[in-house]
Design an enzyme around this catalytic site. Sequence first.
Site, PDB file in Angstrom:
ATOM      1  N   GLU A  95       0.787  -1.231   0.000  1.00 37.64           N
ATOM      2  CA  GLU A  95       0.000   0.000   0.000  1.00 37.64           C
ATOM      3  C   GLU A  95       0.820   1.282   0.000  1.00 37.64           C
ATOM      4  O   GLU A  95       0.363   2.308  -0.503  1.00 37.64           O
ATOM      5  CB  GLU A  95      -0.939  -0.002   1.217  1.00 37.64           C
ATOM      6  CG  GLU A  95      -2.030  -1.056   1.190  1.00 37.64           C
ATOM      7  CD  GLU A  95      -3.016  -0.830   0.060  1.00 37.64           C
ATOM      8  OE1 GLU A  95      -3.548   0.289  -0.057  1.00 37.64           O
ATOM      9  OE2 GLU A  95      -3.242  -1.770  -0.720  1.00 37.64           O
ATOM     10  N   SER A 482     -53.325 -29.730  32.320  1.00 45.81           N
ATOM     11  CA  SER A 482     -53.118 -30.350  33.638  1.00 45.81           C
ATOM     12  C   SER A 482     -51.925 -29.782  34.384  1.00 45.81           C
ATOM     13  O   SER A 482     -51.735 -30.097  35.566  1.00 45.81           O
ATOM     14  CB  SER A 482     -52.951 -31.857  33.479  1.00 45.81           C
ATOM     15  OG  SER A 482     -54.098 -32.419  32.867  1.00 45.81           O
TER      16      SER A 482
END
Length: 806
Positions: A95, A482
Amino acid sequence: MPQNKKNFRPLLLRRALIVGGLLLLLALLLSVGAYLYVAKSLPKVDTLADYRPPIITRVLSDDGSVIAELFEERRIVVPVERMPKQLVQAFVAAEDSNFFKHRGIDVLSIARAALKNIEAGGIVQGGSTITQQVAKSLLLTPERKFERKFKEAILAYRMEKRLSKEEILHLYLNQIFLGHGAYGVQAAAENYFSKDVDDLTLAECSMLAGLPKAPSRYSPYRYYERAKERQSYVLGRMVKEGFVTQEDADAAGAEQLQVRPRVNQHLVNAAYFTEQVRRYLEETYGKELLYRGGLEVQTSMNLKMQLAAQTAVQANLRDHDKRQGYRPVQSLLDAAEEEIFLAEQQAAFLEKPPLVGDLIEAVVSGSDAQGLLVRFGEHNGVIPWAAAAWAGPPQVVERGVESSKPRGQHTRLPIGARIQVGITTLPAQGAWQLTLEQVPEAQGALLAMDPHTGQIQAMVGGYDFRTSQFNRVLQAKRLPGSAMKPLIYAAALDKGYSPATVILDTPLIFKERMPNGQIKEWKPKNYSKRFYGPVPLRVALAKSFNVITIKILEDIGVRYFVNYARKLGITSPLDEDLTLALGSSALTPMELARSYAVLANGGVRVSPTYIDRIRDRDGQVLESSDPADFPSGPQPGQKLHGQKRTRVITAETAYLTTNLMESVVQHGTGARAKVLNRPVAGKTGTTNDLKDAWFIGYAPQLLAVSWVGYDQERPLGHKETGSRAAAPAWVSFMQAALADLPIEHFPVPDTIEFRPIDARTGLLVPEDSQDVFIEAFAPNTAPVRYALEEKTPQAQDFFRLDLDEY
């Protein structure tokens, strides 16, 4: 005339010099003016000294494992000291080769790039230095204008004066975007190589350094050959700059890299739990701090339990779905569509290879004596006929025939049908061994919590968070059936009942005059559609008799029980009529877990919690459940979570109800849980129309609730009760969750009395009598008469026998 010409030339030269000087001065003044004008509006470089980029908020389990990451940019900031020297050199070579020489602007690079761009007739090379890239990324907007480039150059120069080269590299290598959601080199190392940055090789460093130019174009996942070409360029630059030898570069270039992400399966398995955490964080701290602030959130989730819960729910739902039969396949591919599908699937496999236990899609290709033949990606598989027996087994037919299951015949599977399969083996060569699967239509939920602290240790809100984010633990209100009975029995115990109280199980008829004048009759029945005469309370709960529960509720009073349920932690509206005994009012699994936790915790109610501690990015504690985190007390912006413990029922009632539910497991509808071989209390829950199935139970250390049902309510299937549809997930989870915990017995309050009784009559018998049963009683509730003194009970007009004399 010649003399005039001689005089004119110096005059012309002087004037040209004056004009040139004035133009130069004007240009200089304009440049200075432009600089002063632009510089006035530039951000201060000093802010970069305290680099605080957006970073990940991490959600942790109780052992510190990462179970969720929340972010806008997936960035993990690491110091340059942790980065390999070759990684830094690779980025510099690729770079900005003059990075360590220039002062922010590289004039030669700019000129070289300009020539390249002129030759190419377009922009093919940039001249920005690393410093300029940092300025653009952190301080400027990305638009392509001369003004922005001018600002960039000024800021780069200022940065070089204010920051060291190492500080600039720290900013650059942590800020840069490197594709697939990764910002910075640490996130990229995890994304591409499943490594930490300090473990990267030269080959891996050079591949990462090739990405900034065009992360998507050079993606190692999608375009590996392009990525290798770019890597070769980077290695060549490193050799030219003297960072590595040609021999090392050649070796790195020849290395075949294993490109694979660091897969955190916990992110999927914990999704329902972490989504609840995310919602709380967003409501409390806002999106900015949540997604950019780098919070660390310690939760109560036990990772082992969470994985066990997810596995149990999914396996149980698949088993239930298979009992309902194989459904016709909806997706049928022609030959061209099949090849496209397989190519796309193989591309996905490159990023996430299939593993044993995974469920994937496959395409039917034929059958032979061994089984059903399929294709997936670039692989072939076989489903043995035994593994497909639950589906008929299926019959393979030619491509284009509709997938169906004619009555009394095999399921037809056309060639080209897309089906779901499970992977059982990964062979070195040959066909993969698979099972035939299908996505369940029913949904499930499982919640586990420590009943003593309220800490939620596992939460599964559905079959798969990726297809349904609806959290059924917290958001689904379903009929408990239940599962309400233990709460009613606890209320009855507080009204003077005992486990030995005998109640007549006989038919009931309730009549109600409707507004139109018609008489409506309700004749409640037991699940077996039989009646059993005199039944002790313990047996009635163990066998989940409906009629007896209705009689108990009628006796203690509906309004009394509704208030009682509120004490236990139920907040949903409750129907104030006798159907409440059969669980006719919808509740969430969380509510039932909270109320059962009172029974497991000796009558003390605690609030469910799931967050233990929250720290900001600097390590300061924002919230905690531990007072030690705030030695001087919570300061502004800090919060201490105090667990409020409220006694709502007596320890004796809580123990007796727990003891009754132990009988449900040992002798009743919860028998599946006996396989745990340790003391557990539990209760099944089934609605009359089989639309909801539950199992709720607990050991002394852990409580869990399991629910199964369809989102669009409909019956679960023939005999799909709580015992069959919901209990298997509970049992599977508890086997894994309790494996490392010691076997404990439920603590018995000192005031509990034990007496030998006749289980049939509920009266006392001598201890050496045959079939004696040792029953537990709260103080002053044990019987005082002996069974020998009494005649066999006869049916009476009222259903409870001589309660006042016990």
